[in-house]
Design an enzyme around this catalytic site. Structure first.
Site, PDB file in Angstrom:
ATOM      1  N   GLY A   1      -5.484  -9.989   4.995  1.00 43.84           N
ATOM      2  CA  GLY A   1      -4.792 -10.708   3.932  1.00 43.84           C
ATOM      3  C   GLY A   1      -3.307 -10.786   4.238  1.00 43.84           C
TER       4      GLY A   1
ATOM      5  CB  CYS B   1       0.433  -3.052   3.819  1.00 48.56           C
ATOM      6  SG  CYS B   1       1.458  -4.489   3.499  1.00 48.56           S
ATOM      7  CG  LEU B   2      -0.927  -7.224   8.517  1.00 47.74           C
ATOM      8  CD1 LEU B   2      -1.015  -8.733   8.677  1.00 47.74           C
ATOM      9  CD2 LEU B   2      -1.369  -6.521   9.789  1.00 47.74           C
TER      10      LEU B   2
ATOM     11  CG  HIS C   1      -2.632  -5.248  -0.615  1.00 46.73           C
ATOM     12  ND1 HIS C   1      -2.534  -3.952  -0.155  1.00 46.73           N
ATOM     13  CD2 HIS C   1      -1.750  -5.973   0.110  1.00 46.73           C
ATOM     14  CE1 HIS C   1      -1.612  -3.918   0.802  1.00 46.73           C
ATOM     15  NE2 HIS C   1      -1.129  -5.125   0.985  1.00 46.73           N
ATOM     16  CD  GLU C   2      -2.530  -9.681   0.941  1.00 45.29           C
ATOM     17  OE1 GLU C   2      -1.319  -9.971   1.025  1.00 45.29           O
ATOM     18  OE2 GLU C   2      -3.064  -8.812   1.653  1.00 45.29           O
TER      19      GLU C   2
ATOM     20  CD  GLN D   1       2.231  -9.094   3.574  1.00 40.41           C
ATOM     21  OE1 GLN D   1       1.265  -9.748   3.235  1.00 40.41           O
ATOM     22  NE2 GLN D   1       2.124  -7.989   4.289  1.00 40.41           N
TER      23      GLN D   1
ATOM     24  CG  HIS E   1       2.351  -8.243  -0.497  1.00 43.64           C
ATOM     25  ND1 HIS E   1       3.364  -7.448  -0.023  1.00 43.64           N
ATOM     26  CD2 HIS E   1       1.233  -7.861   0.170  1.00 43.64           C
ATOM     27  CE1 HIS E   1       2.878  -6.611   0.889  1.00 43.64           C
ATOM     28  NE2 HIS E   1       1.582  -6.835   1.023  1.00 43.64           N
TER      29      HIS E   1
HETATM   30 ZN    ZN Z   1       0.282  -5.906   2.267  1.00 42.29          ZN
END
Ligand code: ZN
Length: 166
Positions: A43, A88-89, A130-131, A48, A134
């Site tokens: 995701g 998370c990236l 989660h997204e 991000q 963000h």
């Molecule tokens: Zn994330």
């Protein structure tokens, strides 16, 4: 385009509603999906990659037919709680247990500009929550229990110092 790494200030920005779905938005979604695959994520939120707009992309399988793009996503119903390990990236190498809703239902706009409803369970539900977080400048590390936060405190500090040097 690259994934911004914690503690980049853009990760804390609240994203704005998308007003018009045009070629730029479609291109951004495509680039975000490709970047997500390249980075091995499931995701990615526009915040991000430094674009403060309400757009997320998700794919659990990497198959093109499973690509999910949600614009202006909004959760209207949620139920059940599950605790699972999350990463998370934007926080490479860090993972911790986070409590999320097992099911979420809501609405969004598709890449084709259609109003759509969604009903996600389990892992997809977790990723979408989660997204969407963000888009509000919230990271999974904000949702940890006190003890989980203590466990990753030194890793966070290392990441903060490493990012400062860049
Ligand atoms: Zn994330």
């Amino acid at each position: 385009m690259k994934v911004l790494i914690y503690p980049h200030p853009s990760l804390r920005k609240k994203a704005k509603t998308v007003k018009q779905i045009d070629g730029n938005i479609r291109q951004l979604a495509r680039q975000m999906l490709d970047l997500m695959y390249k980075e091995g994520g499931v995701g990615l939120a526009a915040t991000q990659v430094g674009k403060p707009i309400r757009l997320i992309v998700v794919n659990l399988s990497k198959k093109p037919s499973d690509e999910i793009v949600l614009i202006n996503p909004q959760i209207n119903f949620s139920q059940g709680k599950i605790e699972e390990v999350e990463g998370c990236l934007s926080l490479p190498g860090i993972s911790a247990r986070v409590t999320r809703y097992q099911q979420i239902m809501g609405e969004a706009i598709s890449l084709e500009g259609r109003q759509i409803t969604f009903d996600f369970r389990d892992l997809l539900s977790r990723i979408i929550q989660h997204e969407i977080d963000h888009l509000d400048g919230i990271l999974f590390i904000d949702r940890l229990t006190e003890s989980a936060r203590k466990e990753i405190a030194s890793q966070l500090k290392t990441l903060e110092e490493k990012t400062k040097l860049l």
